[in-house]
Write a protein that holds these residues in place. Structure first.
Motif, PDB file in Angstrom:
ATOM      1  N   ALA A 165       0.833  -1.213   0.000  1.00 55.75           N
ATOM      2  CA  ALA A 165       0.000   0.000   0.000  1.00 55.75           C
ATOM      3  C   ALA A 165       0.860   1.251   0.000  1.00 55.75           C
ATOM      4  O   ALA A 165       0.564   2.238  -0.710  1.00 55.75           O
ATOM      5  N   GLN A 166       1.947   1.215   0.780  1.00 55.40           N
ATOM      6  CA  GLN A 166       2.844   2.376   0.833  1.00 55.40           C
ATOM      7  C   GLN A 166       3.531   2.588  -0.518  1.00 55.40           C
ATOM      8  O   GLN A 166       3.631   3.733  -1.004  1.00 55.40           O
ATOM      9  N   ALA A 167       3.986   1.517  -1.147  1.00 53.67           N
ATOM     10  CA  ALA A 167       4.645   1.644  -2.448  1.00 53.67           C
ATOM     11  C   ALA A 167       3.670   2.104  -3.522  1.00 53.67           C
ATOM     12  O   ALA A 167       4.031   2.868  -4.424  1.00 53.67           O
ATOM     13  N   GLU A 168       2.413   1.685  -3.410  1.00 51.82           N
ATOM     14  CA  GLU A 168       1.414   2.097  -4.377  1.00 51.82           C
ATOM     15  C   GLU A 168       1.141   3.601  -4.272  1.00 51.82           C
ATOM     16  O   GLU A 168       1.012   4.303  -5.293  1.00 51.82           O
ATOM     17  N   ALA A 169       1.079   4.114  -3.040  1.00 53.96           N
ATOM     18  CA  ALA A 169       0.877   5.561  -2.862  1.00 53.96           C
ATOM     19  C   ALA A 169       2.054   6.346  -3.405  1.00 53.96           C
ATOM     20  O   ALA A 169       1.884   7.397  -4.064  1.00 53.96           O
ATOM     21  N   ALA A 170       3.279   5.840  -3.143  1.00 53.45           N
ATOM     22  CA  ALA A 170       4.467   6.536  -3.660  1.00 53.45           C
ATOM     23  C   ALA A 170       4.493   6.508  -5.181  1.00 53.45           C
ATOM     24  O   ALA A 170       4.916   7.488  -5.820  1.00 53.45           O
ATOM     25  N   LEU A 171       4.036   5.426  -5.769  1.00 57.35           N
ATOM     26  CA  LEU A 171       4.022   5.341  -7.223  1.00 57.35           C
ATOM     27  C   LEU A 171       3.016   6.331  -7.817  1.00 57.35           C
ATOM     28  O   LEU A 171       3.293   6.976  -8.840  1.00 57.35           O
ATOM     29  N   ILE A 172       1.864   6.470  -7.208  1.00 60.93           N
ATOM     30  CA  ILE A 172       0.857   7.427  -7.692  1.00 60.93           C
ATOM     31  C   ILE A 172       1.418   8.850  -7.643  1.00 60.93           C
ATOM     32  O   ILE A 172       1.266   9.644  -8.586  1.00 60.93           O
ATOM     33  N   ASN A 173       2.097   9.147  -6.561  1.00 59.11           N
ATOM     34  CA  ASN A 173       2.689  10.474  -6.413  1.00 59.11           C
ATOM     35  C   ASN A 173       3.784  10.700  -7.447  1.00 59.11           C
ATOM     36  O   ASN A 173       3.896  11.796  -8.044  1.00 59.11           O
ATOM     37  N   ALA A 174       4.612   9.674  -7.711  1.00 56.47           N
ATOM     38  CA  ALA A 174       5.701   9.824  -8.679  1.00 56.47           C
ATOM     39  C   ALA A 174       5.154  10.001 -10.088  1.00 56.47           C
ATOM     40  O   ALA A 174       5.706  10.782 -10.883  1.00 56.47           O
ATOM     41  N   ARG A 175       4.104   9.307 -10.418  1.00 58.60           N
ATOM     42  CA  ARG A 175       3.513   9.460 -11.742  1.00 58.60           C
ATOM     43  C   ARG A 175       2.939  10.869 -11.923  1.00 58.60           C
ATOM     44  O   ARG A 175       3.096  11.503 -12.983  1.00 58.60           O
ATOM     45  N   ALA A 176       2.248  11.353 -10.890  1.00 57.87           N
ATOM     46  CA  ALA A 176       1.686  12.714 -10.982  1.00 57.87           C
ATOM     47  C   ALA A 176       2.801  13.752 -11.100  1.00 57.87           C
ATOM     48  O   ALA A 176       2.699  14.710 -11.886  1.00 57.87           O
ATOM     49  N   ASN A 177       3.875  13.561 -10.353  1.00 54.85           N
ATOM     50  CA  ASN A 177       5.004  14.487 -10.404  1.00 54.85           C
ATOM     51  C   ASN A 177       5.647  14.482 -11.778  1.00 54.85           C
ATOM     52  O   ASN A 177       6.012  15.530 -12.324  1.00 54.85           O
ATOM     53  N   PHE A 178       5.786  13.312 -12.356  1.00 53.10           N
ATOM     54  CA  PHE A 178       6.407  13.231 -13.688  1.00 53.10           C
ATOM     55  C   PHE A 178       5.496  13.877 -14.739  1.00 53.10           C
ATOM     56  O   PHE A 178       5.977  14.568 -15.656  1.00 53.10           O
ATOM     57  N   THR A 179       4.177  13.691 -14.605  1.00 52.80           N
ATOM     58  CA  THR A 179       3.252  14.305 -15.569  1.00 52.80           C
ATOM     59  C   THR A 179       3.342  15.823 -15.491  1.00 52.80           C
ATOM     60  O   THR A 179       3.364  16.521 -16.526  1.00 52.80           O
ATOM     61  N   ARG A 180       3.377  16.375 -14.277  1.00 50.42           N
ATOM     62  CA  ARG A 180       3.501  17.830 -14.120  1.00 50.42           C
ATOM     63  C   ARG A 180       4.831  18.321 -14.673  1.00 50.42           C
ATOM     64  O   ARG A 180       4.884  19.355 -15.372  1.00 50.42           O
ATOM     65  N   SER A 181       5.907  17.582 -14.366  1.00 52.71           N
ATOM     66  CA  SER A 181       7.229  18.010 -14.841  1.00 52.71           C
ATOM     67  C   SER A 181       7.299  17.974 -16.354  1.00 52.71           C
ATOM     68  O   SER A 181       7.921  18.854 -16.980  1.00 52.71           O
ATOM     69  N   GLN A 182       6.660  17.001 -16.963  1.00 52.44           N
ATOM     70  CA  GLN A 182       6.659  16.912 -18.416  1.00 52.44           C
ATOM     71  C   GLN A 182       5.918  18.103 -19.037  1.00 52.44           C
ATOM     72  O   GLN A 182       6.380  18.695 -20.027  1.00 52.44           O
ATOM     73  N   ALA A 183       4.791  18.509 -18.438  1.00 52.36           N
ATOM     74  CA  ALA A 183       4.042  19.670 -18.954  1.00 52.36           C
ATOM     75  C   ALA A 183       4.838  20.959 -18.778  1.00 52.36           C
ATOM     76  O   ALA A 183       4.864  21.821 -19.673  1.00 52.36           O
ATOM     77  N   LEU A 184       5.485  21.130 -17.642  1.00 52.83           N
ATOM     78  CA  LEU A 184       6.295  22.330 -17.398  1.00 52.83           C
ATOM     79  C   LEU A 184       7.490  22.384 -18.323  1.00 52.83           C
ATOM     80  O   LEU A 184       7.896  23.475 -18.772  1.00 52.83           O
ATOM     81  N   PHE A 185       8.084  21.217 -18.627  1.00 56.02           N
ATOM     82  CA  PHE A 185       9.246  21.212 -19.528  1.00 56.02           C
ATOM     83  C   PHE A 185       8.836  21.627 -20.935  1.00 56.02           C
ATOM     84  O   PHE A 185       9.583  22.333 -21.625  1.00 56.02           O
ATOM     85  N   GLU A 186       7.645  21.193 -21.386  1.00 57.07           N
ATOM     86  CA  GLU A 186       7.174  21.576 -22.720  1.00 57.07           C
ATOM     87  C   GLU A 186       6.937  23.088 -22.810  1.00 57.07           C
ATOM     88  O   GLU A 186       7.044  23.666 -23.903  1.00 57.07           O
ATOM     89  N   ARG A 187       6.605  23.706 -21.709  1.00 58.09           N
ATOM     90  CA  ARG A 187       6.386  25.162 -21.693  1.00 58.09           C
ATOM     91  C   ARG A 187       7.648  25.916 -21.301  1.00 58.09           C
ATOM     92  O   ARG A 187       7.619  27.119 -21.068  1.00 58.09           O
ATOM     93  N   ARG A 188       8.754  25.197 -21.197  1.00 49.60           N
ATOM     94  CA  ARG A 188      10.078  25.755 -20.911  1.00 49.60           C
ATOM     95  C   ARG A 188      10.150  26.416 -19.526  1.00 49.60           C
ATOM     96  O   ARG A 188      10.903  27.344 -19.298  1.00 49.60           O
ATOM     97  N   PHE A 189       9.373  25.877 -18.556  1.00 50.97           N
ATOM     98  CA  PHE A 189       9.444  26.412 -17.195  1.00 50.97           C
ATOM     99  C   PHE A 189      10.467  25.681 -16.329  1.00 50.97           C
ATOM    100  O   PHE A 189      10.877  26.214 -15.294  1.00 50.97           O
ATOM    101  N   ILE A 190      10.851  24.478 -16.739  1.00 51.58           N
ATOM    102  CA  ILE A 190      11.885  23.731 -15.994  1.00 51.58           C
ATOM    103  C   ILE A 190      12.908  23.206 -16.978  1.00 51.58           C
ATOM    104  O   ILE A 190      12.662  23.142 -18.195  1.00 51.58           O
ATOM    105  N   SER A 191      14.052  22.809 -16.403  1.00 52.25           N
ATOM    106  CA  SER A 191      15.150  22.337 -17.250  1.00 52.25           C
ATOM    107  C   SER A 191      15.011  20.830 -17.545  1.00 52.25           C
ATOM    108  O   SER A 191      14.188  20.119 -16.968  1.00 52.25           O
ATOM    109  N   GLN A 192      15.905  20.402 -18.454  1.00 50.90           N
ATOM    110  CA  GLN A 192      15.947  18.963 -18.782  1.00 50.90           C
ATOM    111  C   GLN A 192      16.354  18.137 -17.570  1.00 50.90           C
ATOM    112  O   GLN A 192      15.859  17.022 -17.350  1.00 50.90           O
ATOM    113  N   ALA A 193      17.236  18.696 -16.741  1.00 48.34           N
ATOM    114  CA  ALA A 193      17.689  17.969 -15.549  1.00 48.34           C
ATOM    115  C   ALA A 193      16.540  17.721 -14.578  1.00 48.34           C
ATOM    116  O   ALA A 193      16.433  16.639 -13.972  1.00 48.34           O
ATOM    117  N   ALA A 194      15.654  18.690 -14.423  1.00 54.11           N
ATOM    118  CA  ALA A 194      14.509  18.519 -13.530  1.00 54.11           C
ATOM    119  C   ALA A 194      13.561  17.445 -14.068  1.00 54.11           C
ATOM    120  O   ALA A 194      12.988  16.644 -13.310  1.00 54.11           O
TER     121      ALA A 194
END
Length: 351
Positions: free
Chosen positions: A103-132
């Protein structure tokens, strides 16, 4: 009264005749046999014990208190049947812990997926770097790996919980029970011995000096069941290709035919290894007189009398005959009934 007196008179007359050395016709007619050397198979006897070809010591795989035995020694069991139940509290607690980890790993995975989706959208709009973005992707990969590890741990904990039920590895018989309900079981602790009764074999520890004379030729053997005198032809003979460093013996397995009656694991038997033929003096076993340390035959002396002669004999053969190793020559005549021969010899001495 006259019949009684006649019977007593006949008994007295018989006693007087015997004392005078006149044997009755029944005692004088002793069956005899002229012994001749004959070709027969050579054999070397070895002491052995029986074991089942398929035998398993069922042991505990998790710690816990033994709750109950579902079977006992002598019971028939089927493959997969529950034999013993163990109170595997520790395994149950481990499963609960593994479920929480999933259950703990499943919650962490949901959070990581959401974080990656947000980071991908911000990178397309040039708000974050490739490293982020790469860092968010690495976090998602780590969360997925943690999820797989948690699921594997849950599966392992579930299997460990199932080890609380000990099941039969194959169809067979329960030979022995090694613990009692209420005792604490530990991993590796023997609980039951189960074997298949259809296939048995004899185990022989063969001295290496005797194996040297047998090496390089096919081995044949017969198994003597000492308790009832039966001889069983071996189905196969196998010598294991390694010697015991302590006893300097080689282990030989003598397989019995399938479904032999009256042969159980642990029984004492005698294995006779067969090899070649030789001329031997064989006499019926019932002709041999054994009295304590004395082994003898009644031999005809040529004058119509029997003489008790000590002999040395070998192991009995499959047909009930024994080999005379010393004390008898080919062409001599022996008495087949030592009791009758003894009476006849005593009567001859009285004359």
């Amino acid at each position: 009264m006259n019949d009684i007196f006649d019977s007593v008179r006949r008994l007295l007359c018989g006693a007087v005749l015997l004392a005078a050395g006149v044997a009755s016709p029944a005692l004088a007619e002793v069956p005899t046999l002229r012994v001749e050397a004959a070709q027969s198979a050579l054999s070397m006897p070895f002491e052995a014990s029986i074991e089942a070809v398929h035998q398993s010591v069922v042991a505990a795989r998790v710690p816990g208190r033994i709750l109950a035995y579902e079977v006992d020694a002598g019971d028939r069991v089927a493959r997969g049947e529950v034999l013993v139940r163990i109170d595997a509290e520790e395994a149950a607690a481990g499963l609960a812990q593994a479920e929480a980890g999933v259950a703990q790993a499943e919650a962490a995975l949901i959070n990581a997926r959401a974080n990656f989706t947000r980071s991908q959208a911000l990178f397309e709009r040039r708000f974050i770097s490739q490293a982020a973005l790469d860092q968010a992707r690495a976090g998602l990969d780590a969360a997925e790996a943690a999820m797989r590890a948690a699921q594997a741990g849950r599966s392992q904990a579930g299997v460990a919980r199932d080890y609380g039920e000990i099941r039969a590895p194959f169809d067979g018989l329960v030979a022995a029970r090694h613990a009692e309900p209420g005792e604490m079981a530990q991993p590796g602790m023997p609980l039951l011995t189960v074997y298949q009764p259809g296939a048995m074999r004899a185990l022989v520890d063969l001295p290496q000096r005797q194996f040297a004379g047998l090496e390089g030729r096919p081995l044949q053997a017969r198994v003597e069941v000492v308790d009832d005198g039966r001889f069983i032809d071996a189905a196969a003979v196998t010598v294991l290709p390694a010697a015991d460093a302590r006893t300097h013996t080689l282990r030989m397995r003598v397989d019995l035919p399938p479904a032999v009656e009256g042969v159980l694991p642990g029984m004492f038997v005698r294995v006779h290894l067969l090899g070649g033929e030789a001329a031997r003096l064989m006499v019926p076993g019932e002709a041999v007189l054994r009295r304590g340390e004395l082994t003898a035959l009644y031999v005809a002396d040529g004058d119509g009398r029997f003489v008790l002669r000590q002999v040395r004999v070998g192991a009995p053969g499959a047909d009930g005959r024994v080999e005379v190793l010393a004390g008898l020559r080919a062409g001599e005549t022996i008495a087949l009934d030592p009791v009758a021969a003894g009476i006849a010899a005593a009567a001859g001495r009285s004359r």
